[in-house]
Design a protein around this motif. Structure first.
Motif, PDB file in Angstrom:
ATOM      1  N   LYS A  12      11.069   4.542 -11.149  1.00 50.81           N
ATOM      2  CA  LYS A  12       9.892   3.388 -11.563  1.00 50.81           C
ATOM      3  C   LYS A  12       9.622   2.538 -10.508  1.00 50.81           C
ATOM      4  O   LYS A  12      10.544   2.052  -9.913  1.00 50.81           O
ATOM      5  CB  LYS A  12      10.043   3.026 -13.096  1.00 50.81           C
ATOM      6  N   PHE A  13       8.436   2.033 -10.508  1.00 48.67           N
ATOM      7  CA  PHE A  13       7.993   1.013  -9.510  1.00 48.67           C
ATOM      8  C   PHE A  13       7.465  -0.376 -10.504  1.00 48.67           C
ATOM      9  O   PHE A  13       6.602  -0.266 -11.232  1.00 48.67           O
ATOM     10  CB  PHE A  13       7.056   1.641  -8.610  1.00 48.67           C
ATOM     11  N   TYR A  14       7.888  -1.472  -9.740  1.00 47.90           N
ATOM     12  CA  TYR A  14       7.331  -2.604 -10.161  1.00 47.90           C
ATOM     13  C   TYR A  14       6.631  -3.414  -9.171  1.00 47.90           C
ATOM     14  O   TYR A  14       7.606  -3.751  -8.231  1.00 47.90           O
ATOM     15  CB  TYR A  14       8.478  -3.287 -10.751  1.00 47.90           C
ATOM     16  N   PHE A  15       5.345  -3.542  -8.876  1.00 45.58           N
ATOM     17  CA  PHE A  15       4.450  -4.128  -7.625  1.00 45.58           C
ATOM     18  C   PHE A  15       4.421  -5.559  -8.364  1.00 45.58           C
ATOM     19  O   PHE A  15       3.988  -5.804  -9.108  1.00 45.58           O
ATOM     20  CB  PHE A  15       3.282  -3.437  -7.336  1.00 45.58           C
ATOM     21  N   THR A  16       4.741  -6.409  -7.492  1.00 46.16           N
ATOM     22  CA  THR A  16       4.100  -8.139  -7.565  1.00 46.16           C
ATOM     23  C   THR A  16       3.528  -8.550  -6.233  1.00 46.16           C
ATOM     24  O   THR A  16       4.181  -8.400  -5.370  1.00 46.16           O
ATOM     25  CB  THR A  16       5.361  -8.799  -7.892  1.00 46.16           C
ATOM     26  N   TYR A  17       2.387  -9.007  -6.395  1.00 50.73           N
ATOM     27  CA  TYR A  17       1.810  -9.524  -5.286  1.00 50.73           C
ATOM     28  C   TYR A  17       0.411 -10.296  -5.674  1.00 50.73           C
ATOM     29  O   TYR A  17       0.156 -10.374  -6.728  1.00 50.73           O
ATOM     30  CB  TYR A  17       0.972  -8.346  -4.424  1.00 50.73           C
ATOM     31  N   LYS A  31       1.507   3.620   1.076  1.00 54.28           N
ATOM     32  CA  LYS A  31       1.516   5.330   0.726  1.00 54.28           C
ATOM     33  C   LYS A  31       2.310   5.802   1.698  1.00 54.28           C
ATOM     34  O   LYS A  31       2.547   5.086   2.989  1.00 54.28           O
ATOM     35  CB  LYS A  31       0.229   5.929   0.839  1.00 54.28           C
ATOM     36  N   PRO A  32       2.964   6.965   1.664  1.00 55.01           N
ATOM     37  CA  PRO A  32       3.769   7.659   2.632  1.00 55.01           C
ATOM     38  C   PRO A  32       3.014   7.723   4.090  1.00 55.01           C
ATOM     39  O   PRO A  32       2.058   8.096   4.013  1.00 55.01           O
ATOM     40  CB  PRO A  32       4.100   8.949   2.123  1.00 55.01           C
ATOM     41  N   TRP A  33       3.640   7.217   4.846  1.00 55.75           N
ATOM     42  CA  TRP A  33       3.209   7.320   6.213  1.00 55.75           C
ATOM     43  C   TRP A  33       2.956   8.793   6.604  1.00 55.75           C
ATOM     44  O   TRP A  33       1.836   9.067   7.589  1.00 55.75           O
ATOM     45  CB  TRP A  33       4.207   6.763   7.464  1.00 55.75           C
ATOM     46  N   GLN A  57      -2.328  -1.568  -3.275  1.00 50.62           N
ATOM     47  CA  GLN A  57      -3.049  -1.002  -4.397  1.00 50.62           C
ATOM     48  C   GLN A  57      -3.078   0.570  -4.097  1.00 50.62           C
ATOM     49  O   GLN A  57      -3.105   1.192  -5.117  1.00 50.62           O
ATOM     50  CB  GLN A  57      -4.326  -1.764  -4.647  1.00 50.62           C
ATOM     51  N   ALA A  58      -3.325   0.917  -3.092  1.00 47.53           N
ATOM     52  CA  ALA A  58      -3.536   2.175  -2.574  1.00 47.53           C
ATOM     53  C   ALA A  58      -2.118   2.874  -2.699  1.00 47.53           C
ATOM     54  O   ALA A  58      -1.964   4.161  -3.339  1.00 47.53           O
ATOM     55  CB  ALA A  58      -3.516   2.533  -1.007  1.00 47.53           C
ATOM     56  N   ALA A  59      -1.087   2.425  -2.624  1.00 39.23           N
ATOM     57  CA  ALA A  59       0.295   2.799  -3.153  1.00 39.23           C
ATOM     58  C   ALA A  59       0.424   3.117  -4.575  1.00 39.23           C
ATOM     59  O   ALA A  59       1.081   3.793  -4.943  1.00 39.23           O
ATOM     60  CB  ALA A  59       1.397   2.057  -2.238  1.00 39.23           C
ATOM     61  N   GLU A  60       0.127   1.906  -5.251  1.00 44.41           N
ATOM     62  CA  GLU A  60       0.056   1.940  -6.713  1.00 44.41           C
ATOM     63  C   GLU A  60      -0.629   3.315  -7.170  1.00 44.41           C
ATOM     64  O   GLU A  60      -0.228   4.219  -7.897  1.00 44.41           O
ATOM     65  CB  GLU A  60      -0.510   0.754  -7.309  1.00 44.41           C
ATOM     66  N   GLN A  61      -1.988   3.596  -6.704  1.00 46.79           N
ATOM     67  CA  GLN A  61      -2.568   4.464  -6.810  1.00 46.79           C
ATOM     68  C   GLN A  61      -2.065   5.950  -6.761  1.00 46.79           C
ATOM     69  O   GLN A  61      -2.228   6.873  -7.450  1.00 46.79           O
ATOM     70  CB  GLN A  61      -4.039   4.531  -6.557  1.00 46.79           C
ATOM     71  N   TYR A  62      -1.646   5.956  -5.368  1.00 51.59           N
ATOM     72  CA  TYR A  62      -0.966   7.497  -4.904  1.00 51.59           C
ATOM     73  C   TYR A  62       0.137   7.508  -5.997  1.00 51.59           C
ATOM     74  O   TYR A  62       0.462   8.754  -6.502  1.00 51.59           O
ATOM     75  CB  TYR A  62      -0.396   6.803  -3.703  1.00 51.59           C
ATOM     76  N   LEU A  63       1.272   6.517  -6.384  1.00 49.40           N
ATOM     77  CA  LEU A  63       2.242   6.931  -7.027  1.00 49.40           C
ATOM     78  C   LEU A  63       1.693   6.977  -8.673  1.00 49.40           C
ATOM     79  O   LEU A  63       2.591   8.030  -9.295  1.00 49.40           O
ATOM     80  CB  LEU A  63       3.366   5.770  -7.001  1.00 49.40           C
ATOM     81  N   THR A  64       0.934   6.497  -9.040  1.00 46.22           N
ATOM     82  CA  THR A  64       0.311   6.809 -10.351  1.00 46.22           C
ATOM     83  C   THR A  64      -0.143   8.313 -10.523  1.00 46.22           C
ATOM     84  O   THR A  64       0.189   8.901 -11.697  1.00 46.22           O
ATOM     85  CB  THR A  64      -0.863   5.753 -10.848  1.00 46.22           C
TER      86      THR A  64
END
Length: 328
Positions: A270-275, A250-252, A286-293
């Motif tokens: 758009k964002f594509y996360f792979t992990y 997430k943004p610092w 996952q926190a970044a994904e939730q924030y952007l969603t």
């Protein structure tokens, strides 16, 4: 659990987590944070040639069938090459240019020429800690991404962090020890993000680049820089497709510096996360994904079962995402 504590708890087991030698993680229990280290072995198939103040390689375009030219920068003149080299790719042996923009060194490959006129795309890749996929006589980022961009009307740029090792770390912190960098050394002032903006602007002045979304790619610490620092500051100015391997935060600052509730400002991004589901950065990603969603950005993810930090082809995955995102 915070990233710093989780990294400390798992560090001893992570150094042997990957069959992919391009990323290793800390092998010490020291309570510091490491966004993942590039430690790849690059095949010695390329050569570097000093080129003095070479004005750059011949520009070209490959319009393909999946490019909407739209409006563009109308740039010309390219960047001056300090040297050139060759690299083996799926598209054959290609020439790359080494150039300097401010504090950032880059290696770039121009797209194939002679297919059709028109502005090109821009693709920029940020390495993980250690920068091994950038360095070497046949840098992995070049030979993995360059063949695709060469045939898809895309100027490819792989960029070395200003401190030569980690994009998420202050540019003045030039020692990136294997055991990790303390979180206190995060680039909270956004100096590296500002360097990335200067790079984008220089590239747009040097080539005729589409105004459409930039293809961003990152691994580990490079992904963290893009999501935690660059996007919050400059995401409205530079829409992008973000191919994020084994990293993201997430943004610092805790928020965006621009109005992300404005759909027009989010358009094209758009964002594509792979992990891996065993990544020690899992909670941050996952926190970044939730924030952007929550901000209504399109967010896609691919979770690798059983994989620890960057224990998959995290460089090749960037190309897969770019190909998927631009296919029509």
């Amino acid at each position: 659990m915070s990233r710093i504590l989780l990294a400390a708890a798992l560090a001893l087991g992570l150094s042997a987590c990957s069959d992919d030698p391009d990323e290793v993680t800390p092998d010490s229990g020291t309570p510091t944070a490491d966004a993942g280290r590039d430690a790849g072995t690059d095949a010695d198939a390329g050569t570097d040639v000093d080129a003095g103040t070479d004005a750059g390689m011949d520009a070209g375009t490959d319009a393909g069938t999946d490019v909407d030219a739209g409006t563009s920068s109308h740039g010309s003149g390219k960047l001056a090459c300090s040297k050139t080299g060759t690299v083996s790719t799926d598209a054959g042996t290609l020439t790359y240019c080494v150039a300097q923009v401010g504090a950032t060194e880059v290696k770039l490959i121009e797209p194939k020429q002679g297919i059709a006129p028109g502005p090109m795309r821009l693709a920029i890749y940020l390495h993980g800690d250690g920068a091994a996929v950038y360095t070497g006589s046949n840098p992995r980022s070049l030979y993995t991404h360059g063949g695709w961009t060469y045939g898809h009307n895309t100027l490819y740029v792989t960029a070395l962090a200003p401190n030569k090792c980690a994009w998420w770390v202050k540019p003045e912190y030039t020692s990136c020890p294997k055991e990790g960098v303390p979180l206190t050394e995060r680039d909270l002032e956004g100096k590296n993000a500002a360097e990335l903006v200067s790079l984008i602007e220089a590239l747009r002045k040097g080539w005729d680049i589409q105004d459409g979304p930039i293809l961003f790619g990152g691994s580990s610490g490079g992904s963290i820089q893009l999501t935690a620092s660059f996007l919050p500051r400059y995401g409205d100015r530079f829409p992008g497709v973000y191919a994020l391997s084994c990293g993201g935060e997430k943004p610092w600052s805790g928020n965006m510096d621009w109005d992300a509730s404005n759909a027009a400002l989010r358009a094209g991004t758009k964002f594509y996360f792979t992990y891996g589901d065993q990544d020690y950065l899992l909670q941050d990603i996952q926190a970044a994904e939730q924030y952007l969603t929550g901000l209504q950005f399109p967010v896609n993810d691919k979770v690798i079962a059983g994989a620890q930090h960057c224990a998959f082809d995290q460089v090749g995955r960037v190309t897969e995402v770019w190909n998927e995102a631009t296919a029509q």
